[in-house]
Every structure is written in C-alpha cells, then in structure tokens.
Design an enzyme around this catalytic site. Structure first.
Site, short mmCIF file in Angstrom:
data_model
loop_
_atom_site.label_atom_id
_atom_site.label_comp_id
_atom_site.label_asym_id
_atom_site.label_seq_id
_atom_site.Cartn_x
_atom_site.Cartn_y
_atom_site.Cartn_z
N LYS A 115 35.83 44.41 25.42
CA LYS A 115 34.68 44.66 26.30
C LYS A 115 33.48 45.18 25.52
O LYS A 115 32.34 44.97 25.93
CB LYS A 115 35.06 45.64 27.42
CG LYS A 115 35.94 44.98 28.48
CD LYS A 115 36.01 45.81 29.75
CE LYS A 115 36.85 45.10 30.80
NZ LYS A 115 37.08 45.94 32.00
N LYS A 197 44.46 31.27 30.88
CA LYS A 197 44.78 31.87 32.17
C LYS A 197 43.70 31.57 33.23
O LYS A 197 42.52 31.43 32.90
CB LYS A 197 44.87 33.39 31.95
CG LYS A 197 45.34 34.17 33.12
CD LYS A 197 45.39 35.66 32.79
CE LYS A 197 45.38 36.46 34.08
NZ LYS A 197 45.28 37.90 33.88
N LYS A 200 40.07 35.88 37.04
CA LYS A 200 39.36 36.20 38.29
C LYS A 200 37.85 36.24 38.10
O LYS A 200 37.11 36.25 39.07
CB LYS A 200 39.92 37.49 38.94
CG LYS A 200 39.69 38.77 38.18
CD LYS A 200 40.69 39.83 38.61
CE LYS A 200 40.31 40.54 39.89
NZ LYS A 200 39.34 41.62 39.67
#
Ligand code: TRP
Length: 337
Positions: A115, A197, A200
C-alpha cells in the site's frame, strides 16, 4: 448445562464491491457457521479510511455493504453485525496495544509495503497501524476463529503475537485466535484475467461480479469472460485457467461437482457453457438481491439493526477493555451512576 460456543469474528472493508468470490469463499458459509459459533461481524469502516474516501460516497457504500452482509444471511437475531466505528472500544484498545507492538513489525507487513507503493502520496500512520486495529477487533471479542482471505494471514499472525506477548506480561487476558482460510473462494479468479484473483477493488469492471449486480450485466460479463483457444470444456488450472474458473463458479452456484459439469458441457462449445454459468449465478443471487432491496428500502430499520449490533458488541468489548486497562495499571474511573 449451557453449552458455550466459541466466538467467530470476521470483518470486511466497505470498499469496492462485494464479489461472488467473497460470497463463494466466505459469505455463503455464514448461515451454517451461525449455528456452530457465536458469530460477530464488523464492517471495518475505520480500516478503510487509511486510504482517502469521498465522504458521501463512502457513507452510502458502507450502508450498502451492511445491507449486503445481512442479505447474504447473517441473521441479526443470531449474530452480531455492526459498524466498527460505532464501537469506540476498538480505537481505545488499539492505542493500548500500540504500546505492545514494535514499529519494525509493522514496517515488515507485506500489505503495508504494497500500500505504501500504491498510495505513495499518503503513507499515513493509519496505514502502518492497520494491523493493530485489526488485532483489537479480534481480541476485544475473545474470538477463537477468524475466517479471512489468505492475504490477511500475516495480520492474523501478528494478532497472535500481540496476544501472546500481552498474556506473557500480564497473565491470561486474550484468547489467541486461529485464522481460517477458505480454500474455494480464494480460487475464484477474475473473468478477464483468470490467472489473478477476482478482486473487490478491481480497476476493470468486467473482471469482477458484484453480488447485487443486475442480471443483464451479470449475463453480459459471463458471455465476455476470457476463455482459451481450444473449444473444449475441461478442468485444467494451468492450461485452461478461464474455463476452470468458470467451472468452479458454476459448481459453487449449482452444488454440482466439477466432474459432472465437465461431462455435461465437454463438447457443447463455450457459448452454451458460459451462458449456463451466467444464468446459474443470476439465479443463485436472486434471493440475495431481493433481500438486499428490502433492507435498503427501509433505512431506519437498517440503522436500527446497526444500533442493536453496536450495543451488543460494545457490551462485550467493554468487558475486555476494562480488564486490559486494569492489567496495565490505569486507574479505574469512578462509576458515573
Ligand atoms: N483487514 C480485513 C480485510 O481487508 C478486514 C478486517 C478488519 C478483518 N478487521 C478484521 C477481518 C477482523 C477479520 C477480523 O480483509
């Protein structure tokens, strides 16, 4: 004799969308889990402000996520469902646990490092301290089991380390939790990039499917899903990741084994197969979409559920927090009543 159930705690950040990957991996098990455990589910709205959010969009999104969680079958009569920011004990325990966590440990977290690269202009203290807030979430409720995605494993490990460290100094205070990593959901890949993956917060909207998406959009995304060059439907993760992913999704939504599905669709061509996956997903999600709409049509009832959840959560959280305060030597506040 009353049988005391173990506590299961989980949380989700109200960012991006709740995907069918989340649903298959975690959410669809909740119904069953609620009978075996005392389930507590926190909407991790304090975690998500570690990156900048647009306030009004964020508020709407958080409410929508809350309704989605309920729509998926978390029953507020059986389980505790609440907004993390409604229970002040989380932030308070976090402060105390900060004093038992080393800066070096936090700097070594892979998610922090990732991040920090992604949000280079905003490497704030919250980003670094994120795992300690997560540890507080879990430890306040004496959770024994924490189902999360495998990407959260390091955060569970540090939670265990902090709990063991604290217990070592002050005697038994926290339950040392175990992570539980569902294997199936982790395997749901993106529809456009089936080697990665289904995230979201995916940048490509065609890669992920939301659990409350409208049927036409779902069908369209499955029609467009990336497949492979030969026309046969078979399960081969290495050479046919796209088709294998669709088989996994179809199997999860129909409860039919991958083997039987391969038999049924092997030679029928991709078009028919992809259509079938889309239809199964639309049908499987239809009761959830209905329930979601019902919850969203009565915001005051929804907020009342949130309030009840927060009250029950804070009752439990306060017990742990006051014990912790006592152990570290803080002076007890005189009762106000
Ligand atoms: N960090 C978790 C995630 O992004 C969400 C979360 C916050 C959580 N607090 C938690 C998960 C406590 C389990 C337990 O997936």
């Amino acid at each position: 004799m009353e049988i005391v159930k173990q506590v299961l705690y989980s949380g989700i950040q109200p960012t991006g969308i709740m995907t069918i990957g989340n649903y298959i991996g975690a959410v669809s098990n909740w119904n069953k889990m609620q009978n075996d455990y005392d389930c507590i589910f926190g909407l991790a709205d304090l975690h998500a402000i570690t990156v900048r959010q647009n306030p009004s969009e964020y508020r709407q999104k958080a409410i929508s996520f809350f309704a989605q969680i309920l729509a998926c079958g978390l029953d507020p009569e059986k389980s505790i469902v609440y907004f993390q920011s409604h229970v002040h004990q989380h932030a308070e325990l976090q402060w105390i646990l900060n004093c038992y966590t080393y800066v070096g440990e936090m700097q070594r977290m892979t998610q922090f490092k990732d991040k920090s690269i992604k949000h280079e202009e905003n490497i704030n203290m919250g980003l670094l301290d994120y795992p300690v807030l997560m540890a507080s979430d879990i430890l306040l409720y004496k959770a024994a089991l924490v189902p999360v995605g495998i990407d959260q494993k390091q955060h569970i490990e540090i939670t265990r380390d902090i709990a063991i460290r604290f217990n070592g100094i002050y005697g038994d205070t926290f339950v040392v939790p175990d992570g539980y990593y569902p294997t199936l959901g982790a395997k749901i890949a993106g529809l456009q990039t089936p080697t990665g993956k289904m995230g979201k917060s995916d940048a490509d909207p065609n890669n992920a499917v939301s659990i409350i998406e409208d049927p036409d959009s779902i069908l369209r995304k499955f029609r467009r899903a990336v497949t492979d060059s030969d026309p046969f439907v078979s399960f081969d993760l290495l050479n046919k990741p796209g088709i294998s992913n669709l088989l996994t999704i179809l199997s999860a939504f129909t409860d039919v084994s991958i083997e039987s599905l391969v038999n049924e669709y092997a030679d029928g061509g991709y078009k028919r197969f992809k259509e079938a996956v889309g239809v199964a997903v639309v049908e499987g999600l239809s009761p959830i979409r209905d329930k979601y709409n019902t919850y969203m049509s009565d915001k005051s009832q929804l907020m009342d559920i949130a309030k009840q959840g927060a009250l029950r959560a804070s009752h439990i959280a306060e017990k742990t927090l006051s014990k912790v305060k006592r152990k570290v030597g803080l002076v007890e506040k005189a009762r106000l009543n």
